[in-house]
Design an enzyme around this catalytic site. Structure first.
Site, PDB file in Angstrom:
ATOM      1  N   ARG A 112       0.831  -1.218   0.000  1.00 55.62           N
ATOM      2  CA  ARG A 112       0.000   0.000   0.000  1.00 55.62           C
ATOM      3  C   ARG A 112       0.858   1.257   0.000  1.00 55.62           C
ATOM      4  O   ARG A 112       0.565   2.211  -0.714  1.00 55.62           O
ATOM      5  CB  ARG A 112      -0.952  -0.004   1.204  1.00 55.62           C
ATOM      6  CG  ARG A 112      -2.043  -1.067   1.097  1.00 55.62           C
ATOM      7  CD  ARG A 112      -2.831  -1.195   2.381  1.00 55.62           C
ATOM      8  NE  ARG A 112      -1.909  -1.516   3.478  1.00 55.62           N
ATOM      9  CZ  ARG A 112      -2.203  -1.424   4.761  1.00 55.62           C
ATOM     10  NH1 ARG A 112      -3.391  -0.995   5.144  1.00 55.62           N
ATOM     11  NH2 ARG A 112      -1.327  -1.753   5.679  1.00 55.62           N
ATOM     12  N   ASN A 136      -6.027  -2.920   2.098  1.00 57.99           N
ATOM     13  CA  ASN A 136      -5.980  -4.373   2.212  1.00 57.99           C
ATOM     14  C   ASN A 136      -7.399  -4.898   2.352  1.00 57.99           C
ATOM     15  O   ASN A 136      -8.255  -4.229   2.932  1.00 57.99           O
ATOM     16  CB  ASN A 136      -5.184  -4.793   3.452  1.00 57.99           C
ATOM     17  CG  ASN A 136      -3.686  -4.659   3.264  1.00 57.99           C
ATOM     18  OD1 ASN A 136      -3.191  -4.556   2.158  1.00 57.99           O
ATOM     19  ND2 ASN A 136      -2.956  -4.660   4.368  1.00 57.99           N
TER      20      ASN A 136
END
Length: 99
Positions: free
Chosen positions: A24, A42
């Site tokens: 990320r 996520n």
């Protein structure tokens, strides 16, 4: 002006070893470098999902990065893109990590 590039929006989901590998953070950095907006997060099933918006060429660059590059210790098995469409204006002011 007709010379302005059309804005695109696309949703994505990345499969593989993409959690616990700074995916990320690298996605956020890459999006800011390329100049697209949107988000990344996520999922509970071990994938990374999100949305990218921006000029078509920049969105295409980000799609390529999400499909082939990722973070240094990630392993991308496949990336699914969906809901690709032309938009009249950006819905986000930046690219962010969602939790």
């Amino acid at each position: 002006m007709s010379t302005a590039q059309s804005l695109k929006s696309v949703d994505y989901e990345v499969f593989g070893r993409v959690q616990g590998v700074c995916f990320r953070m690298y996605t956020e950095d890459e999006a800011r470098k390329i100049g697209v907006v949107g988000w990344v997060k996520n999922t509970s099933k071990g994938t990374v999902t999100g949305q990218v918006q921006g000029p078509e060429d920049k969105v295409n660059s980000m799609k390529s990065w999400l499909s082939k590059v990722g973070s240094p210790s990630s392993r991308i098995d496949r990336t699914n893109f969906s809901n690709e469409k032309t938009i009249s204006k950006l819905e986000y002011s930046n690219f962010s990590i969602r939790y």
